[in-house]
Design a protein around this motif. Structure first.
Motif, PDB file in Angstrom:
ATOM      1  N   GLN A  88      54.340  44.772  21.676  1.00  0.00           N
ATOM      2  CA  GLN A  88      54.652  44.521  23.077  1.00  0.00           C
ATOM      3  C   GLN A  88      54.720  43.019  23.350  1.00  0.00           C
ATOM      4  OE1 GLN A  88      52.265  46.863  25.718  1.00  0.00           O
ATOM      5  NE2 GLN A  88      53.291  46.105  27.553  1.00  0.00           N
ATOM      6  N   TYR A  89      55.760  42.611  24.076  1.00  0.00           N
ATOM      7  CA  TYR A  89      55.876  41.206  24.474  1.00  0.00           C
ATOM      8  C   TYR A  89      54.824  40.886  25.521  1.00  0.00           C
ATOM      9  CZ  TYR A  89      57.642  36.890  26.529  1.00  0.00           C
ATOM     10  OH  TYR A  89      57.754  35.595  26.996  1.00  0.00           O
ATOM     11  N   ARG A  90      54.066  39.824  25.289  1.00  0.00           N
ATOM     12  CA  ARG A  90      53.038  39.391  26.240  1.00  0.00           C
ATOM     13  C   ARG A  90      53.402  37.999  26.715  1.00  0.00           C
ATOM     14  NH1 ARG A  90      50.281  43.522  28.422  1.00  0.00           N
ATOM     15  NH2 ARG A  90      49.358  44.869  26.836  1.00  0.00           N
ATOM     16  N   HIS A  91      53.975  37.941  27.891  1.00  0.00           N
ATOM     17  CA  HIS A  91      54.522  36.691  28.382  1.00  0.00           C
ATOM     18  C   HIS A  91      53.484  35.556  28.501  1.00  0.00           C
ATOM     19  CE1 HIS A  91      57.154  33.949  30.411  1.00  0.00           C
ATOM     20  NE2 HIS A  91      56.284  33.841  31.392  1.00  0.00           N
ATOM     21  N   PRO A  92      52.270  35.821  29.007  1.00  0.00           N
ATOM     22  CA  PRO A  92      51.320  34.703  29.191  1.00  0.00           C
ATOM     23  C   PRO A  92      51.047  33.908  27.910  1.00  0.00           C
ATOM     24  CG  PRO A  92      50.592  36.592  30.453  1.00  0.00           C
ATOM     25  CD  PRO A  92      51.755  37.070  29.605  1.00  0.00           C
ATOM     26  N   VAL A  93      51.113  34.567  26.754  1.00  0.00           N
ATOM     27  CA  VAL A  93      50.815  33.879  25.500  1.00  0.00           C
ATOM     28  C   VAL A  93      52.066  33.603  24.661  1.00  0.00           C
ATOM     29  CG1 VAL A  93      48.420  34.673  25.341  1.00  0.00           C
ATOM     30  CG2 VAL A  93      50.267  36.096  24.391  1.00  0.00           C
ATOM     31  N   GLY A  94      53.232  34.105  25.082  1.00  0.00           N
ATOM     32  CA  GLY A  94      54.466  33.841  24.352  1.00  0.00           C
ATOM     33  C   GLY A  94      54.511  34.468  22.966  1.00  0.00           C
ATOM     34  N   PHE A  95      54.030  35.696  22.864  1.00  0.00           N
ATOM     35  CA  PHE A  95      54.041  36.416  21.588  1.00  0.00           C
ATOM     36  C   PHE A  95      54.410  37.875  21.816  1.00  0.00           C
ATOM     37  CE2 PHE A  95      51.782  33.032  19.451  1.00  0.00           C
ATOM     38  CZ  PHE A  95      51.928  33.274  18.083  1.00  0.00           C
ATOM     39  N   LYS A  96      55.075  38.460  20.849  1.00  0.00           N
ATOM     40  CA  LYS A  96      55.132  39.906  20.766  1.00  0.00           C
ATOM     41  C   LYS A  96      53.954  40.318  19.886  1.00  0.00           C
ATOM     42  CE  LYS A  96      59.052  42.302  20.880  1.00  0.00           C
ATOM     43  NZ  LYS A  96      60.222  43.190  20.580  1.00  0.00           N
ATOM     44  N   LEU A  97      53.021  41.057  20.478  1.00  0.00           N
ATOM     45  CA  LEU A  97      51.761  41.377  19.800  1.00  0.00           C
ATOM     46  C   LEU A  97      51.739  42.814  19.299  1.00  0.00           C
ATOM     47  CD1 LEU A  97      49.115  39.791  22.240  1.00  0.00           C
ATOM     48  CD2 LEU A  97      50.078  38.797  20.147  1.00  0.00           C
ATOM     49  N   ILE A  98      51.036  43.014  18.201  1.00  0.00           N
ATOM     50  CA  ILE A  98      50.697  44.363  17.735  1.00  0.00           C
ATOM     51  C   ILE A  98      49.414  44.773  18.449  1.00  0.00           C
ATOM     52  CG2 ILE A  98      49.985  45.706  15.724  1.00  0.00           C
ATOM     53  CD1 ILE A  98      51.845  44.007  14.040  1.00  0.00           C
ATOM     54  N   GLU A  99      49.468  45.903  19.163  1.00  0.00           N
ATOM     55  CA  GLU A  99      48.371  46.287  20.050  1.00  0.00           C
ATOM     56  C   GLU A  99      48.110  47.782  19.962  1.00  0.00           C
ATOM     57  OE1 GLU A  99      49.468  45.331  24.057  1.00  0.00           O
ATOM     58  OE2 GLU A  99      49.413  43.187  23.623  1.00  0.00           O
ATOM     59  N   PRO A 100      46.900  48.210  20.286  1.00  0.00           N
ATOM     60  CA  PRO A 100      46.679  49.640  20.479  1.00  0.00           C
ATOM     61  C   PRO A 100      47.192  50.041  21.868  1.00  0.00           C
ATOM     62  CG  PRO A 100      44.622  48.449  20.778  1.00  0.00           C
ATOM     63  CD  PRO A 100      45.670  47.416  20.464  1.00  0.00           C
ATOM     64  N   PRO A 101      47.485  51.322  22.087  1.00  0.00           N
ATOM     65  CA  PRO A 101      47.792  51.759  23.447  1.00  0.00           C
ATOM     66  C   PRO A 101      46.638  51.372  24.382  1.00  0.00           C
ATOM     67  CG  PRO A 101      48.313  53.499  21.880  1.00  0.00           C
ATOM     68  CD  PRO A 101      47.572  52.425  21.117  1.00  0.00           C
ATOM     69  N   ALA A 102      46.983  50.853  25.543  1.00  0.00           N
ATOM     70  CA  ALA A 102      45.959  50.357  26.473  1.00  0.00           C
ATOM     71  C   ALA A 102      46.580  50.223  27.844  1.00  0.00           C
ATOM     72  CB  ALA A 102      45.428  49.008  26.006  1.00  0.00           C
ATOM     73  N   GLY A 103      45.743  50.166  28.856  1.00  0.00           N
ATOM     74  CA  GLY A 103      46.294  49.979  30.190  1.00  0.00           C
ATOM     75  C   GLY A 103      45.212  49.729  31.212  1.00  0.00           C
ATOM     76  N   LEU A 104      45.648  49.418  32.401  1.00  0.00           N
ATOM     77  CA  LEU A 104      44.736  49.102  33.485  1.00  0.00           C
ATOM     78  C   LEU A 104      44.103  50.368  34.054  1.00  0.00           C
ATOM     79  CD1 LEU A 104      46.886  46.474  35.421  1.00  0.00           C
ATOM     80  CD2 LEU A 104      45.056  46.052  33.757  1.00  0.00           C
ATOM     81  N   LEU A 105      42.893  50.222  34.563  1.00  0.00           N
ATOM     82  CA  LEU A 105      42.258  51.286  35.342  1.00  0.00           C
ATOM     83  C   LEU A 105      42.836  51.208  36.757  1.00  0.00           C
ATOM     84  CD1 LEU A 105      38.608  50.873  34.056  1.00  0.00           C
ATOM     85  CD2 LEU A 105      40.078  52.859  33.739  1.00  0.00           C
ATOM     86  N   ASP A 106      44.045  51.749  36.927  1.00  0.00           N
ATOM     87  CA  ASP A 106      44.755  51.472  38.168  1.00  0.00           C
ATOM     88  C   ASP A 106      44.914  52.666  39.090  1.00  0.00           C
ATOM     89  OD1 ASP A 106      48.055  51.241  36.585  1.00  0.00           O
ATOM     90  OD2 ASP A 106      46.499  52.759  36.488  1.00  0.00           O
ATOM     91  N   ALA A 107      44.465  53.834  38.675  1.00  0.00           N
ATOM     92  CA  ALA A 107      44.655  55.012  39.539  1.00  0.00           C
ATOM     93  C   ALA A 107      43.327  55.378  40.205  1.00  0.00           C
ATOM     94  CB  ALA A 107      45.175  56.178  38.719  1.00  0.00           C
ATOM     95  N   ASP A 108      43.355  55.549  41.501  1.00  0.00           N
ATOM     96  CA  ASP A 108      42.136  55.843  42.256  1.00  0.00           C
ATOM     97  C   ASP A 108      41.434  57.084  41.729  1.00  0.00           C
ATOM     98  OD1 ASP A 108      42.232  53.726  43.899  1.00  0.00           O
ATOM     99  OD2 ASP A 108      43.154  54.775  45.591  1.00  0.00           O
ATOM    100  N   GLY A 109      40.168  56.941  41.406  1.00  0.00           N
ATOM    101  CA  GLY A 109      39.353  58.095  41.066  1.00  0.00           C
ATOM    102  C   GLY A 109      39.567  58.625  39.655  1.00  0.00           C
ATOM    103  N   GLU A 110      40.515  58.078  38.923  1.00  0.00           N
ATOM    104  CA  GLU A 110      40.766  58.536  37.556  1.00  0.00           C
ATOM    105  C   GLU A 110      39.605  58.105  36.658  1.00  0.00           C
ATOM    106  OE1 GLU A 110      44.760  58.346  34.858  1.00  0.00           O
ATOM    107  OE2 GLU A 110      43.874  56.432  35.367  1.00  0.00           O
ATOM    108  N   SER A 111      39.108  59.019  35.813  1.00  0.00           N
ATOM    109  CA  SER A 111      38.013  58.631  34.917  1.00  0.00           C
ATOM    110  C   SER A 111      38.549  57.704  33.837  1.00  0.00           C
ATOM    111  CB  SER A 111      37.365  59.865  34.293  1.00  0.00           C
ATOM    112  OG  SER A 111      38.131  60.313  33.189  1.00  0.00           O
ATOM    113  N   TRP A 112      37.620  56.976  33.200  1.00  0.00           N
ATOM    114  CA  TRP A 112      38.016  56.041  32.137  1.00  0.00           C
ATOM    115  C   TRP A 112      38.674  56.809  30.999  1.00  0.00           C
ATOM    116  CZ3 TRP A 112      32.182  55.044  32.435  1.00  0.00           C
ATOM    117  CH2 TRP A 112      31.870  54.450  33.674  1.00  0.00           C
ATOM    118  N   LEU A 113      38.093  57.957  30.653  1.00  0.00           N
ATOM    119  CA  LEU A 113      38.644  58.752  29.561  1.00  0.00           C
ATOM    120  C   LEU A 113      40.041  59.270  29.925  1.00  0.00           C
ATOM    121  CD1 LEU A 113      38.466  60.199  26.861  1.00  0.00           C
ATOM    122  CD2 LEU A 113      37.242  62.065  28.003  1.00  0.00           C
TER     123      LEU A 113
END
Lengths: 230, 230
Positions: free
Chosen positions: A75-100
């Motif tokens: 995934q391209y990560r603009h703040p650091v200017g790299f396309k990085l190899i990453e695990p699937p990940a994301g923000l805790l952005d949905a109300d009431g959704e558990s971490w799992l």
């Protein structure tokens, strides 16, 4: 070398602590984060100013197949200017959704996979001197294909994303060679390596194990909300 | 589970990449960082807006004594509301200072120690979706007392800091129990554990090994400087 105090066992622990905020200013508002400046009162009564970015928190997933290969995306990560190899990940952005549930959603959205076995692998804060973010990384095993969640559309850098498998040992080698730099990948790969190679896998915490950083965040968010209220 | 492409060996590598910036705005300026918003052009010609905090970069030190105990400090971190157990670490804030010299300075300032043997343990980016920061973590051995650098005064949260030793295995246990959360501690402890227990210690990179993230940062800083010029 002089004698220093030695900490061992359960005493090796961070401590939730909140020094009083004497003054709070908003320096700038972004779409997801706010850049704030707090004047903090230290225990000896002095004050110090600390600028930081608020953050909603995040989850990541080290998903291992039966051959000990890790699911990654590029995934391209603009703040650091790299396309990085990453695990699937994301923000805790949905109300009431558990971490799992958030982690399961990210694995389905980014890799179209689901997993039978979920453990808490490791929790960490990303840059505690200037960012409020804390992350929980899960270890997921027993992978199978899953549909992409309904209504989900890959946009921006995610539209450009490729899903791959990488043998865990190749990732460990890449960490030590400095070839991969994403924090959740580095933390997650080293933790999975330690868990699998040191017989700690059965001791990994449950996916819903307590996560104290979330309580500290909720308290701070409430405090900042009150300070920003007219 | 469907077949996915498999990445192995040297192909497991991040790639410096810079998508064009169509528009750049400053959202807020702090004492050390600037909160900026870039409109970025994706390869398919669409645009996306990404807000992030600039950052000067940092170094950290996993200093191990002859009994495999790690030098740590306890430091209040206001953004997350915790007093954290951390390795000595600090910003790359002095003009022209090498990364290694910066790490040696931090070890002397925070712990009043020096080390004979320095290796690059691991490099990582702290939160590449919203922060420009990259960190190099060194492994330092052969410890001895050192004077605190001349003119250095502990201020703010550093005045409240305690220096301790923690056995490496106790730190690994604390990581898996979720009791320690500082990123450089978590990354550094897991990497030191992997290096020492998997016979990789002799393969660790030299302290002045290339660090590509610094080049990407320098290019971005120049680009932002030109975009912000009147």
């Amino acid at each position: 070398m002089r004698d220093l105090p030695v900490l061992t066992g359960d005493a090796v622990a961070d401590a939730a602590t909140d020094w009083p905020i004497a003054e709070h200013r908003v320096l700038g508002r972004g779409r997801l984060n706010t850049f704030v400046s707090d004047t903090v009162v230290t225990p000896d009564g002095a004050t110090m100013v600390r600028d930081y970015l608020t953050h909603t928190g995040a989850v990541g997933v080290i998903a291992l197949d039966e051959q000990e290969r890790v699911v990654v995306v590029r995934q391209y990560r603009h703040p650091v200017g790299f396309k990085l190899i990453e695990p699937p990940a994301g923000l805790l952005d949905a109300d009431g959704e558990s971490w799992l549930t958030a982690a399961q959603r990210e694995l389905a959205e980014e890799a179209r996979l689901r997993a039978d076995d979920w453990r808490t692998l490791v929790d960490y804060m990303t840059s505690p001197g200037c960012l409020q973010e804390s992350i929980r990384v899960f270890l997921a095993r027993g992978l199978a294909d899953a549909p992409r969640p309904e209504g989900f559309v890959l946009e921006g850098e995610e539209a450009d994303m490729e899903v791959c498998l990488v043998p865990l040992d190749d990732l460990v080698a890449a960490v030590f060679a400095g070839r991969v730099q994403n924090p959740t990948l580095v933390v997650g790969v080293l933790a999975a390596h330690a868990a699998l190679r040191s017989g700690r896998e059965a001791d990994l915490r449950a996916p819903d194990a307590p996560w104290d950083a979330r309580g500290a965040k909720a308290a701070r968010d409430q405090e900042l909300g009150e300070l920003e209220a007219p």
